[in-house]
Design an enzyme around this catalytic site. Structure first.
Site, PDB file in Angstrom:
ATOM      1  N   GLN B  19       1.011  -1.297  -0.037  1.00  0.00           N
ATOM      2  CA  GLN B  19       0.295  -0.051   0.048  1.00  0.00           C
ATOM      3  C   GLN B  19       0.406   1.619  -0.148  1.00  0.00           C
ATOM      4  O   GLN B  19      -0.093   2.533  -0.027  1.00  0.00           O
ATOM      5  CB  GLN B  19      -0.598   0.079   0.937  1.00  0.00           C
ATOM      6  CG  GLN B  19      -0.311  -0.071   2.514  1.00  0.00           C
ATOM      7  CD  GLN B  19      -0.803  -0.489   3.340  1.00  0.00           C
ATOM      8  OE1 GLN B  19      -1.184  -1.249   4.073  1.00  0.00           O
ATOM      9  NE2 GLN B  19      -1.397   0.466   3.899  1.00  0.00           N
ATOM     10  N   CYS B  25      -5.124   0.661   3.632  1.00  0.00           N
ATOM     11  CA  CYS B  25      -4.790  -0.649   4.406  1.00  0.00           C
ATOM     12  C   CYS B  25      -6.552  -1.128   3.836  1.00  0.00           C
ATOM     13  O   CYS B  25      -7.047  -2.365   3.440  1.00  0.00           O
ATOM     14  CB  CYS B  25      -4.734  -1.012   5.869  1.00  0.00           C
ATOM     15  SG  CYS B  25      -5.204  -0.360   6.496  1.00  0.00           S
ATOM     16  N   HIS B 168      -6.810  -1.307  11.425  1.00  0.00           N
ATOM     17  CA  HIS B 168      -5.764  -1.753  10.021  1.00  0.00           C
ATOM     18  C   HIS B 168      -7.089  -3.136   9.887  1.00  0.00           C
ATOM     19  O   HIS B 168      -7.248  -4.133  10.389  1.00  0.00           O
ATOM     20  CB  HIS B 168      -4.223  -2.039  10.596  1.00  0.00           C
ATOM     21  CG  HIS B 168      -3.318  -2.435   9.412  1.00  0.00           C
ATOM     22  ND1 HIS B 168      -3.025  -2.008   8.238  1.00  0.00           N
ATOM     23  CD2 HIS B 168      -2.494  -4.044   9.575  1.00  0.00           C
ATOM     24  CE1 HIS B 168      -2.213  -2.021   7.392  1.00  0.00           C
ATOM     25  NE2 HIS B 168      -1.822  -3.345   8.016  1.00  0.00           N
ATOM     26  N   ASN B 195      -1.012  -9.567   4.815  1.00  0.00           N
ATOM     27  CA  ASN B 195      -0.583  -7.787   5.691  1.00  0.00           C
ATOM     28  C   ASN B 195      -1.284  -7.413   3.528  1.00  0.00           C
ATOM     29  O   ASN B 195      -0.610  -8.046   2.722  1.00  0.00           O
ATOM     30  CB  ASN B 195      -0.118  -7.411   6.049  1.00  0.00           C
ATOM     31  CG  ASN B 195       0.419  -5.926   6.886  1.00  0.00           C
ATOM     32  OD1 ASN B 195      -1.237  -5.503   6.276  1.00  0.00           O
ATOM     33  ND2 ASN B 195       1.223  -5.721   7.191  1.00  0.00           N
TER      34      ASN B 195
END
Lengths: 106, 231
Positions: B19, B25, B168, B195
């Site tokens: 990102q 996110c 997140h 992630n």
């Protein structure tokens, strides 16, 4: 008291962070970090040292993971949150459709 | 339920993305869930566009004044699904590539939609239900408290204390029955989380966190999406 297998033999104070400058040089090389001024460099080095201590604290609180230097090690927690997180502080909407309960036996 | 499950082994997960310095996110989490759902409905794994959400999704939560998806300044996965439903779908990553910058004009081209949302729903705060929905419906969009992620390198994260405040958005792609926890001297089950900080972070871009106690709030904001076949 911290670990069943390894006994710490050096003090905890920040000035005893072993080879902090060496770690910072390795960090800059690994992640390609350059800083525009000496002031910025020194500022980031102070943050880096704080993050070494944070990593050590996280390691104590989270012993089954490995914590240490990452590409975020020259960022303050606030900078990290601002630049790399981004989930709005909101719980799930109350009117959202709820997933049906699924069988979990067999 | 199987004791171990990982959607990566079934081809439902695209490569780890990055990102950059942008609080997007939420878009990566939502897009990952839709990529998985699209794979389940079509058998085709397509990398979808986060930038479309960053540029075009300004959907707001009807109950919360000011809680709107706003590119690099944050957003929510459920409102991203709502946007995708209203817009008709998401384009391919290649057709609308990620730049990591916002305030750009929306360049959504409806004729290039690659995946569409059929519906979405939230999953109850119950780890068995989360696992069941994961196995049945594909990877799940989840919120997490990321305080331990700044220094994470590997292993199963299972902090003694971790806030439940969610900050997140990530993607739950699987779980494992046990990994050795040296201090606790026992095997601990864990979730496998994709992630969006690139492959150089964590375990090749992935994070493992222990199951069983809503650690870091990982069970408290879980949503699932279903896709329809459009192309």
């Amino acid at each position: 008291e911290d670990d069943l297998l390894i006994r710490q033999v050096v003090p905890d104070a920040e000035e005893h962070l072993l080879n902090a400058e060496h770690h910072f040089s390795a960090f800059k090389a690994k992640f390609g970090r350059t800083y525009a001024t000496q002031e910025e460099h020194d500022h980031r080095f102070r943050i880096f040292k704080n993050n070494l201590l944070r990593a050590k604290s996280h390691q104590k609180l989270d012993p089954s993971a490995v914590h240490g230097v990452t590409k975020f090690s020259d960022l303050t927690p606030a900078e990290f949150r601002r630049q790399f997180l981004g989930l709005k502080p909101l719980l799930l909407p109350t009117d959202a459709q709820k997933a049906p309960i699924l069988p979990t036996n067999d | 339920l199987p004791s171990d499950f990982d959607w990566r082994d079934h081809g439902a997960v695209t490569g780890v993305k990055n990102q950059g310095s942008c609080g997007s996110c939420w878009s990566f989490s939502a897009v990952g869930a839709l990529e998985g759902a699209h794979f389940l409905s079509t058998g085709e794994l397509v990398s979808l566009s986060e930038q479309q959400l960053v540029d075009c999704d300004h959907e707001c939560d009807p109950e919360e004044r000011g809680a709107c998806d706003s590119g690099c300044n944050g957003g929510l996965m459920t409102t991203a699904f709502e946007y995708s439903l209203k817009a008709g779908g998401l384009m391919r990553e290649n057709d609308y590539p990620y730049t990591g910058r916002d305030r750009g004009p929306c360049k959504f081209d409806k004729s290039k939609i690659a995946a569409s949302v059929a519906n979405f729903s939230v999953v109850s705060l119950d780890e068995e239900q989360i696992a069941a929905n994961l196995v049945k419906n594909g990877p799940l969009a989840v919120g997490i408290n990321a305080v331990f992620m700044q220094t994470y390198i590997g292993g199963v994260s299972c902090p003694y204390i971790c806030g439940k405040h969610l900050d997140h958005g990530v993607l739950l792609v699987g779980y494992g029955a046990g990994a050795y926890a040296p201090i606790r001297l026992k095997e601990k089950p864990f979730w496998i989380i994709k992630n969006s900080w690139g492959e150089s972070w964590g375990e090749n871009g992935y994070y493992k966190i222990c199951r069983g106690h809503n650690v870091c709030g990982v069970d408290s904001m879980v949503s699932t999406v279903a896709a329809i076949h459009t192309s």
